[in-house]
Design a protein around this motif. Sequence first.
Motif, mmCIF file in Angstrom:
data_model
loop_
_atom_site.group_PDB
_atom_site.id
_atom_site.type_symbol
_atom_site.label_atom_id
_atom_site.label_comp_id
_atom_site.label_asym_id
_atom_site.label_seq_id
_atom_site.Cartn_x
_atom_site.Cartn_y
_atom_site.Cartn_z
ATOM 1 N N ILE A 6 -0.245 19.165 -7.937
ATOM 2 C CA ILE A 6 -0.961 17.781 -7.739
ATOM 3 C C ILE A 6 0.372 16.660 -7.647
ATOM 4 C CG2 ILE A 6 -2.148 16.002 -9.100
ATOM 5 C CD1 ILE A 6 -3.476 18.462 -10.639
ATOM 6 N N ASP A 7 -0.049 15.756 -6.918
ATOM 7 C CA ASP A 7 0.739 14.620 -6.689
ATOM 8 C C ASP A 7 0.120 13.301 -6.313
ATOM 9 O OD1 ASP A 7 3.430 13.730 -6.226
ATOM 10 O OD2 ASP A 7 3.345 13.850 -4.314
ATOM 11 N N GLU A 8 0.718 12.121 -6.232
ATOM 12 C CA GLU A 8 0.123 10.949 -6.058
ATOM 13 C C GLU A 8 0.822 10.096 -5.163
ATOM 14 O OE1 GLU A 8 2.687 9.185 -9.066
ATOM 15 O OE2 GLU A 8 1.496 11.034 -9.163
ATOM 16 N N SER A 9 0.191 9.235 -4.344
ATOM 17 C CA SER A 9 0.886 8.180 -3.448
ATOM 18 C C SER A 9 0.236 7.048 -3.765
ATOM 19 C CB SER A 9 0.678 8.490 -2.060
ATOM 20 O OG SER A 9 1.271 9.707 -1.790
ATOM 21 N N GLY A 10 1.254 5.889 -3.858
ATOM 22 C CA GLY A 10 0.639 4.509 -4.188
ATOM 23 C C GLY A 10 0.749 4.289 -5.779
ATOM 24 N N GLU A 11 0.340 3.346 -6.368
ATOM 25 C CA GLU A 11 0.507 3.203 -7.653
ATOM 26 C C GLU A 11 -0.852 2.448 -8.311
ATOM 27 O OE1 GLU A 11 1.207 -0.020 -8.278
ATOM 28 O OE2 GLU A 11 1.479 0.085 -6.041
ATOM 29 N N LEU A 12 -1.120 2.464 -9.730
ATOM 30 C CA LEU A 12 -2.045 1.535 -10.064
ATOM 31 C C LEU A 12 -1.915 0.314 -10.705
ATOM 32 C CD1 LEU A 12 -3.708 4.719 -11.453
ATOM 33 C CD2 LEU A 12 -4.902 3.442 -9.956
ATOM 34 N N GLY A 13 -0.885 -0.245 -10.290
ATOM 35 C CA GLY A 13 -0.620 -1.713 -10.801
ATOM 36 C C GLY A 13 -1.318 -2.606 -10.084
ATOM 37 N N GLN A 14 -1.493 -3.821 -10.488
ATOM 38 C CA GLN A 14 -2.355 -4.909 -10.045
ATOM 39 C C GLN A 14 -1.464 -6.261 -9.843
ATOM 40 O OE1 GLN A 14 -6.246 -5.480 -12.247
ATOM 41 N NE2 GLN A 14 -5.316 -4.263 -13.893
ATOM 42 N N LYS A 15 -0.201 -5.840 -9.455
ATOM 43 C CA LYS A 15 0.682 -7.216 -9.061
ATOM 44 C C LYS A 15 0.462 -7.487 -7.494
ATOM 45 C CE LYS A 15 4.283 -6.292 -12.738
ATOM 46 N NZ LYS A 15 5.701 -6.059 -12.739
ATOM 47 N N GLU A 16 0.975 -8.451 -7.068
ATOM 48 C CA GLU A 16 0.599 -8.951 -5.813
ATOM 49 C C GLU A 16 1.213 -8.111 -4.637
ATOM 50 O OE1 GLU A 16 1.592 -12.688 -2.938
ATOM 51 O OE2 GLU A 16 1.885 -12.822 -4.969
ATOM 52 N N LYS A 17 2.347 -7.391 -4.943
ATOM 53 C CA LYS A 17 3.018 -6.446 -4.019
ATOM 54 C C LYS A 17 2.590 -4.938 -4.368
ATOM 55 C CE LYS A 17 6.954 -9.491 -2.951
ATOM 56 N NZ LYS A 17 8.243 -9.468 -2.987
ATOM 57 N N SER A 18 1.524 -4.702 -5.186
ATOM 58 C CA SER A 18 1.160 -3.412 -5.503
ATOM 59 C C SER A 18 0.483 -2.688 -4.339
ATOM 60 C CB SER A 18 0.493 -3.403 -6.623
ATOM 61 O OG SER A 18 0.955 -3.720 -7.712
ATOM 62 N N SER A 19 0.341 -1.361 -4.063
ATOM 63 C CA SER A 19 -0.413 -0.822 -3.118
ATOM 64 C C SER A 19 -1.941 -1.148 -3.198
ATOM 65 C CB SER A 19 -0.160 0.840 -2.996
ATOM 66 O OG SER A 19 -0.674 1.382 -4.264
ATOM 67 N N ALA A 20 -2.461 -1.445 -2.027
ATOM 68 C CA ALA A 20 -4.058 -1.644 -2.047
ATOM 69 C C ALA A 20 -4.729 -0.148 -2.534
ATOM 70 C CB ALA A 20 -4.474 -2.126 -0.616
ATOM 71 N N PHE A 21 -4.293 0.896 -2.082
ATOM 72 C CA PHE A 21 -4.945 1.997 -2.466
ATOM 73 C C PHE A 21 -4.178 3.051 -3.289
ATOM 74 C CE2 PHE A 21 -6.459 0.520 1.625
ATOM 75 C CZ PHE A 21 -8.007 1.103 1.687
ATOM 76 N N PHE A 22 -4.818 3.904 -3.941
ATOM 77 C CA PHE A 22 -4.149 4.905 -4.716
ATOM 78 C C PHE A 22 -4.707 6.135 -4.314
ATOM 79 C CE2 PHE A 22 -3.857 7.493 -8.667
ATOM 80 C CZ PHE A 22 -2.522 7.528 -8.653
ATOM 81 N N LEU A 23 -4.021 7.308 -4.247
ATOM 82 C CA LEU A 23 -4.611 8.661 -3.799
ATOM 83 C C LEU A 23 -3.944 9.632 -4.952
ATOM 84 C CD1 LEU A 23 -4.744 9.803 -0.203
ATOM 85 C CD2 LEU A 23 -3.353 11.174 -1.725
ATOM 86 N N ILE A 24 -4.778 10.538 -5.186
ATOM 87 C CA ILE A 24 -4.242 12.065 -5.650
ATOM 88 C C ILE A 24 -4.577 12.953 -4.840
ATOM 89 C CG2 ILE A 24 -4.538 13.159 -7.741
ATOM 90 C CD1 ILE A 24 -5.376 10.751 -9.397
ATOM 91 N N ALA A 25 -3.483 13.794 -4.531
ATOM 92 C CA ALA A 25 -3.753 14.944 -3.775
ATOM 93 C C ALA A 25 -3.600 16.311 -4.540
ATOM 94 C CB ALA A 25 -2.792 15.018 -2.590
ATOM 95 N N ALA A 26 -4.595 17.323 -4.510
ATOM 96 C CA ALA A 26 -4.363 18.446 -5.203
ATOM 97 C C ALA A 26 -4.383 19.678 -4.118
ATOM 98 C CB ALA A 26 -5.576 18.606 -6.332
#
Length: 228
Positions: A6-26
């Motif tokens: 399991i790995d992820e891409s993006g992050e779950l922050g809510q700041k202006e420069k945070s990614s729009a999406f969050f992905l978890i891959a298994a």
Amino acid sequence: MNYLFIDESGELGQKEKSSAFFLIAALCTSDLRALEKRLWKEKAKLYNAGWPKNVEIKGTTLWGADHNPNIPKEISSKRLQILEEIIKSICASTGKLHYSIAQKKFLSQSIMNADYGIAYNFLCGTLLCRAYKRYFPGDLEIVVDQRSKETHSKMKFDGYLETRLIGDCAHEGKLSIAHSESHDVLGLQAVDFLSWGLFRNYEHKDPTYLKLIAPIVGYRDDWYSSKK
């Protein structure tokens, strides 16, 4: 025995420069040796071409190879071709990729405002439970990237995931959950490439790698990825 990395891409922050999406891959496979052999062969090509041993071979480092003066021109000039070759090789192994993709602004505020890591646990647990019955019932060995930015506590994550698998999926087989450094585990390195490639489709509107990965996708847990 099924092995799940399991790995992820993006992050779950809510700041202006945070990614729009969050992905978890298994990435799931029952033939671990075949997966490892394929990835090691691709890595050996890069090392033989002069890839520096102190730079981990990942989607992000290959993509940005032209900005690292320590990576030979022979590699950086062909980095896009190399990325496609590695992803194709991983996808040719006997595995399935399951993933959760979330457009963060449409997730509930209760999830987004919860303690650090709660959203990750919820999305990851939901993905695995929805994919479990069809794709990997029985004995299960799960390995999560040690450097995950989202798991706030290994114990809370492990306990939550075990509870979901037993309570929601009636899991009765063997179950182990480990947190490892990706540079030590070829399975984590493999899922990193696939996670990175899928994320580019959603965050950067680049479908190049999604087209290569699509044939091995098993369960996709979609949280508003196409909502406007």
